[in-house]
Write an enzyme that holds these catalytic residues in place. Structure first.
Site, PDB file in Angstrom:
ATOM      1  N   TYR A   1     -14.169  -3.637   8.273  1.00 49.53           N
ATOM      2  CA  TYR A   1     -13.129  -3.012   8.114  1.00 49.53           C
ATOM      3  C   TYR A   1     -12.785  -3.487   9.195  1.00 49.53           C
ATOM      4  CZ  TYR A   1      -9.229   0.725   8.131  1.00 49.53           C
ATOM      5  OH  TYR A   1      -8.004   0.936   8.230  1.00 49.53           O
TER       6      TYR A   1
ATOM      7  N   GLY B   1       0.452  -0.978  -0.109  1.00 48.69           N
ATOM      8  CA  GLY B   1      -0.008  -0.054  -0.344  1.00 48.69           C
ATOM      9  C   GLY B   1       1.134   1.163   0.499  1.00 48.69           C
TER      10      GLY B   1
ATOM     11  N   SER C   1      -5.481  -0.744  13.189  1.00 51.30           N
ATOM     12  CA  SER C   1      -6.473   0.808  13.032  1.00 51.30           C
ATOM     13  C   SER C   1      -7.273   0.772  14.396  1.00 51.30           C
ATOM     14  CB  SER C   1      -7.843   0.553  11.879  1.00 51.30           C
ATOM     15  OG  SER C   1      -8.517   2.120  12.074  1.00 51.30           O
TER      16      SER C   1
ATOM     17  N   ALA D   1     -13.042  -5.834  11.867  1.00 53.90           N
ATOM     18  CA  ALA D   1     -12.822  -6.991  11.633  1.00 53.90           C
ATOM     19  C   ALA D   1     -11.887  -7.644  11.382  1.00 53.90           C
ATOM     20  CB  ALA D   1     -13.748  -7.994  11.443  1.00 53.90           C
TER      21      ALA D   1
END
Length: 244
Positions: A154, A11, A141, A156
């Site tokens: 997201y 990413g 996150s 999870a």
């Protein structure tokens, strides 16, 4: 990290990943910058890194594709002669009320953020074990810590990365491989830019700093975790002092 190391960053073409690459460039590292679709953006980050004195090359791989993900570390090692660190930053989201989400929306997020990262690490471990100071840093996150309304898949997937971090840290610590994670709060990226301000504001109102974070602030934490040290199996929250 000292001396210069080969670091694989997923990413890496934008947002937090791009900032991580830029922060590591000053150390003269060899950076493998992984992108999914935007070759132009990846090339631009590579040029920035090279101008700062580091060696960089871009690698295309879709983290949701099992074969591409497992083969990526070998491609990087073939180019640079090994891998010393992996920064698992790639991620995506499909937002919406949980009971309205379709099965493919849920699976696509899990496949990219969690399963893809696991496959990447499986492919990278043989090379990390050969390194004098192997390191893994996963970008989770705040949603993975607390859960976020409208972002259940997201949250999870990112919560799963925290569990992976703690388990792998215990498994690989005796081998000298550092394993940790960072859990960013709301950061100025394309992903958060798509969220309505009214969705973000309640989180800012209960944080100590009362502001959105910057990608470079996450990059600083990642750079710290890539250094040899006593931190292991830990998730560092970079969320402006969010209190819930």
């Amino acid at each position: 990290m000292t001396p210069p190391s080969t670091i694989l960053i997923t990413g890496a073409s934008r947002g937090i990943g791009a900032s991580i690459a830029e922060h590591l460039a000053a150390g003269g590292h060899r950076l493998a910058l992984c992108y999914r679709s935007d070759r132009g953006a990846a090339d631009q980050i590579a040029a920035t890194v090279q101008a700062a004195g580091a060696e960089a090359e871009v690698f295309q791989a879709d983290m949701s594709d099992p074969q591409e993900t497992r083969e990526l570390p070998a491609r990087v090692a073939a180019r640079f002669g090994g891998i010393d660190a992996v920064v698992g930053n790639a991620g995506m989201t499909k937002d919406g009320p949980f009971f309205t989400l379709q099965a493919d929306q849920i699976s696509s997020v899990i496949r990219t953020n969690l399963t893809g990262t696991l496959r990447l690490l499986l492919g990278a471990l043989p090379f990390l074990e050969q390194s004098a100071a192997g390191r893994i840093v996963l970008v989770s996150s705040l949603g993975g810590v607390y859960g976020t309304d409208g972002q259940v898949p997201y949250s999870a997937s990112k919560g799963g990365l925290i569990g992976v971090t703690h388990w792998l840290g215990e498994l690989l610590g005796p081998k000298g491989i550092g394993v940790n994670a960072v859990a960013p709060g709301f950061i100025e990226t394309d992903m958060t830019a798509a969220l309505a301000r009214e969705r973000i504001q309640p989180f800012l109102d209960v944080s100590a700093l009362r502001r959105i974070g910057k990608p470079e602030e996450i990059a600083q934490a990642v750079r710290f975790l890539l250094e040899p040290g006593y931190v292991q199996s830990t998730t560092i929250r970079c969320d402006g002092g969010f209190a819930r």
